[in-house]
Scaffold this active site. Structure first.
Site, PDB file in Angstrom:
ATOM      1  N   LYS A  95       0.854  -1.187   0.000  1.00 22.97           N
ATOM      2  CA  LYS A  95       0.000   0.000   0.000  1.00 22.97           C
ATOM      3  C   LYS A  95       0.889   1.236   0.000  1.00 22.97           C
ATOM      4  O   LYS A  95       1.684   1.441   0.920  1.00 22.97           O
ATOM      5  CB  LYS A  95      -0.925  -0.002   1.212  1.00 22.97           C
ATOM      6  N   LYS A 101      -2.209  -1.489  -3.748  1.00 22.07           N
ATOM      7  CA  LYS A 101      -3.046  -0.293  -3.711  1.00 22.07           C
ATOM      8  C   LYS A 101      -2.148   0.937  -3.786  1.00 22.07           C
ATOM      9  O   LYS A 101      -1.215   1.042  -2.990  1.00 22.07           O
ATOM     10  CB  LYS A 101      -3.867  -0.280  -2.422  1.00 22.07           C
TER      11      LYS A 101
END
Length: 328
Positions: free
Chosen positions: A198, A251
């Site tokens: 992330k 992400k």
């Protein structure tokens, strides 16, 4: 000099192109994010995300039924609590907003897979993903004390009916802590979808409107990854796999397809790509201005995630994409 190889031979008709297509996008690939808020009969559109709403639990159940009827197999839940505090009580309390939403959905649509986002930023009064050193305004989260909160949150979400736990705070050791907590509480069969890679991305802006989770000071660069790095993502996934992750997430997705590919190549685990809020809002804004064909751009983008190696795609386009795929 006459060409021996003519690739256009396999592009002549729609049926022929369909026969030799390398990747296929279906509704089974999609996961739809939902934002739960306290109250009743609330459906408040997020200004920066046209078509996305903050929903009270009664409305979330209605939305979940619609999602299920479209053939989308899963939703992921985010919550906006009544109150926020330094202990992120709303994240792990048995009567927390995500817990109540998960229970309500499973009672009405038992076959729908409910994923619980396991993070703390929506629930802390400072907007960061865990405990902070007293007086520290840099946003540097205390890693190990925060693991206890994440463990409590995951167990509470599993008790409420969540099928999958998805920790997103990028704390060191968070997968192991959550796995131990789930196992000790009897949830040995509950899988973990780790936000393994992330990034500290500018693409999250509209999400912070939807989840009301903007940091009050500092930023999240001491725990989310530097966008310049890709080898670091492979180190993160190695650690998460060793700690017991069942699935891995990258992400954002659009600007990180090279990372999706590397993660998929380096692991045998299922890989999810999160088509985040900023990516969604850019497409929506361009479509509303008539600059692009929304359907074609969305389906092409989602297909590109599959081509990069994603097995699952979390996307705010999921409902529209399901309708378009049904009509294609």
């Amino acid at each position: 000099m006459f060409p021996t190889h003519r690739p256009r031979r396999l592009r002549q008709t729609a049926q022929l192109r369909r026969m030799v297509r390398e990747n296929i996008l279906t509704t089974a690939d999609l996961i739809y994010p939902l934002f739960a808020v306290p109250g009743e009969a609330i459906a408040q559109e997020v200004k920066s995300m046209p078509g996305v709403y903050q929903l009270s639990i009664d409305k979330i159940v209605e939305e979940a039924k619609q999602v299920y009827d479209l053939g989308i197999p899963a939703v992921i839940l985010f919550g906006i609590p009544d109150t926020k505090d330094t202990d992120a009580t709303g994240a792990w309390h048995d009567c927390g907003i995500v817990q109540r939403a998960a229970t309500a959905i499973k009672e009405q649509i038992s076959d729908l897979v409910v994923i619980a986002d396991t993070c703390l930023c929506e629930y802390t009064d400072h907007g960061h993903c865990g405990y902070l050193e007293v007086g520290d305004l840099s946003g540097r989260v205390l890693n190990d004390p925060t693991l206890t909160l994440l463990q409590k949150t995951a167990v509470s979400q599993a008790k409420a009916g969540a099928d999958i736990i998805a920790p997103s705070g990028m704390m060191d050791g968070f997968v192991q802590a959550i796995r131990e907590g789930l196992d000790q509480a009897g949830f040995t069969d509950t899988p973990i979808l780790s936000y393994a890679a992330k990034y500290a991305s500018a693409y999250y802006g509209p999400f912070r409107d939807a989840a009301e989770s903007s940091p009050q000071f500092g930023d999240r660069r001491t725990y989310q990854m530097d966008p310049a790095n890709s080898r670091e993502a492979l180190k993160e996934i190695e650690l998460d796999i060793a700690e017991g992750a069942d699935m891995l997430m990258v992400k954002p997705a659009l600007a990180y397809m090279d990372v999706i590919w590397q993660v998929k190549t380096a692991s045998d685990l299922p890989v999810a790509a999160y088509n985040v809020s900023g990516e969604y809002s850019m497409v929506k804004a361009a479509a509303l201005n008539g600059w692009i064909d929304e359907e074609k751009v969305v389906l092409e983008t989602l297909m590109s995630f599959k081509r990069a190696g994603a097995d699952m795609i979390l996307t705010y386009h999921a409902k529209d994409a399901a309708r378009w795929l049904a009509g294609s």
